[in-house]
Design an enzyme around this catalytic site. Sequence first.
Site, mmCIF file in Angstrom:
data_model
loop_
_atom_site.group_PDB
_atom_site.id
_atom_site.type_symbol
_atom_site.label_atom_id
_atom_site.label_comp_id
_atom_site.label_asym_id
_atom_site.label_seq_id
_atom_site.Cartn_x
_atom_site.Cartn_y
_atom_site.Cartn_z
ATOM 1 N N VAL A 1 11.587 3.270 -10.694
ATOM 2 C CA VAL A 1 11.034 4.573 -11.097
ATOM 3 C C VAL A 1 11.622 5.627 -10.151
ATOM 4 C CG1 VAL A 1 8.934 5.939 -11.407
ATOM 5 C CG2 VAL A 1 8.932 3.496 -11.930
ATOM 6 N N HIS B 1 4.706 1.759 -8.114
ATOM 7 C CA HIS B 1 3.689 0.695 -8.132
ATOM 8 C C HIS B 1 2.830 0.814 -9.389
ATOM 9 C CE1 HIS B 1 4.208 1.163 -3.611
ATOM 10 N NE2 HIS B 1 4.412 -0.127 -3.779
ATOM 11 N N ASP C 1 13.933 -3.179 -5.308
ATOM 12 C CA ASP C 1 14.216 -4.207 -4.299
ATOM 13 C C ASP C 1 14.913 -5.367 -5.007
ATOM 14 O OD1 ASP C 1 12.909 -3.046 -1.920
ATOM 15 O OD2 ASP C 1 11.144 -3.153 -3.192
ATOM 16 N N LEU D 1 0.632 3.657 -2.186
ATOM 17 C CA LEU D 1 1.150 3.481 -3.546
ATOM 18 C C LEU D 1 1.785 4.754 -4.091
ATOM 19 C CD1 LEU D 1 -1.870 1.460 -4.976
ATOM 20 C CD2 LEU D 1 0.216 0.595 -3.897
ATOM 21 N N HIS D 2 2.724 4.557 -4.967
ATOM 22 C CA HIS D 2 3.370 5.676 -5.675
ATOM 23 C C HIS D 2 3.544 5.265 -7.137
ATOM 24 C CE1 HIS D 2 6.980 3.238 -5.364
ATOM 25 N NE2 HIS D 2 6.855 3.222 -4.049
ATOM 26 N N GLN E 1 7.629 -9.460 7.769
ATOM 27 C CA GLN E 1 8.875 -9.004 7.156
ATOM 28 C C GLN E 1 9.487 -7.797 7.868
ATOM 29 O OE1 GLN E 1 6.697 -8.382 3.291
ATOM 30 N NE2 GLN E 1 8.165 -6.732 3.056
ATOM 31 N N GLY F 1 9.547 -4.614 -8.520
ATOM 32 C CA GLY F 1 10.423 -3.516 -8.953
ATOM 33 C C GLY F 1 11.891 -3.865 -8.739
ATOM 34 N N GLY G 1 0.809 -1.221 0.000
ATOM 35 C CA GLY G 1 0.000 0.000 0.000
ATOM 36 C C GLY G 1 0.836 1.261 0.000
HETATM 37 O O1 PAF Z 1 7.899 -5.175 -2.028
HETATM 38 C C1 PAF Z 1 6.950 -5.147 -1.212
HETATM 39 O O2 PAF Z 1 6.182 -4.187 -1.147
HETATM 40 C C2 PAF Z 1 6.735 -6.332 -0.286
HETATM 41 O O3 PAF Z 1 7.949 -6.876 0.118
HETATM 42 C C3 PAF Z 1 5.813 -7.417 -0.884
HETATM 43 C C4 PAF Z 1 6.435 -8.045 -2.114
HETATM 44 C C5 PAF Z 1 4.471 -6.803 -1.227
HETATM 45 C C6 PAF Z 1 5.595 -8.521 0.152
HETATM 46 O O4 PAF Z 1 5.006 -8.038 1.305
#
Ligand code: PAF
Length: 281
Positions: free
Chosen positions: A174, A35, A148, A31-32, A59, A145, A29
Amino acid sequence: MKIVTTIAEFRQVRRGYGFESVGFVPTMGYLHEGHLELIRRARTENERVVASIFVNPKQFSPTEDLSRYPRDLDRDFHMLAGENVDLVFVPSNEVMYPPDYQTTVSVSRVTQALEGLRRPTHFDGVTTVVAKLFNIVQPSRAYFGQKDAQQSVVIRQMVRDLNFDLEIVVCPTVRESDGLAMSSRNKYLTEDERKGATVLYKALQSAKSIWDGGTRNSGILRAAMMETLSEELLARVDYISAADPVTLEEWHGEIPRDSGLLLSMAVFFGQTRLIDNLLLE
Ligand code: PAF
């Protein structure tokens, strides 16, 4: 655009898509444009586009920013509807991890370096949630993306190892007009930190220009990044790396001519930790 919060509802809608191809963009979420580029790519390559929004607690380590992770679902839904997304999955923690939840998906080798070294439980959290989402969504293609970089390598490995029947598509980072990679965490930066944060891209570019000039010495490339970063007083370097883009093992000395290079770094600005990378072939 349909928005669903339970796995049963999701599966019911998903069944209606039959054999149509499904592009999937998992997100946390807030978002930018980064995404939205993934969504647009998914839109061009698939008959249906599905997104998920779930801030995955597994995570984040206890010392990380889970509680202050930015959230704005209404804004996210508006942006996704604007991109003609078919279906959005927004599960709660209880839906994803019910009280008797017990399973972790763990990739062993490519998780050890870089981000994995500094955030030891992070990738187990990512692979666990992404495996669950793949099983729920059953996508034809999933979009991530390049920002990461290690996450993409780890997820590709998991997909190969566990025989998920889908294609992983990694899309270019981006950037803002001054080079800063887009990230939901940029929101945490003060005005001065935001200005200083352009140093990550500058540092990557300084190493790239040396690489483009023919230098293959990994120490020289790391030193170039470090020198540029040290010019920004607000930047506190967590790591810089010049690694093999496939194994993620750090290069030492000369990089073989036929090998690629992943330049990457994590840099703190106050409490905010930014990452960036550049893939050189
Ligand atoms: O890259 C992310 O935003 C997160 O690591 C993901 C892939 C949605 C998993 O939670």
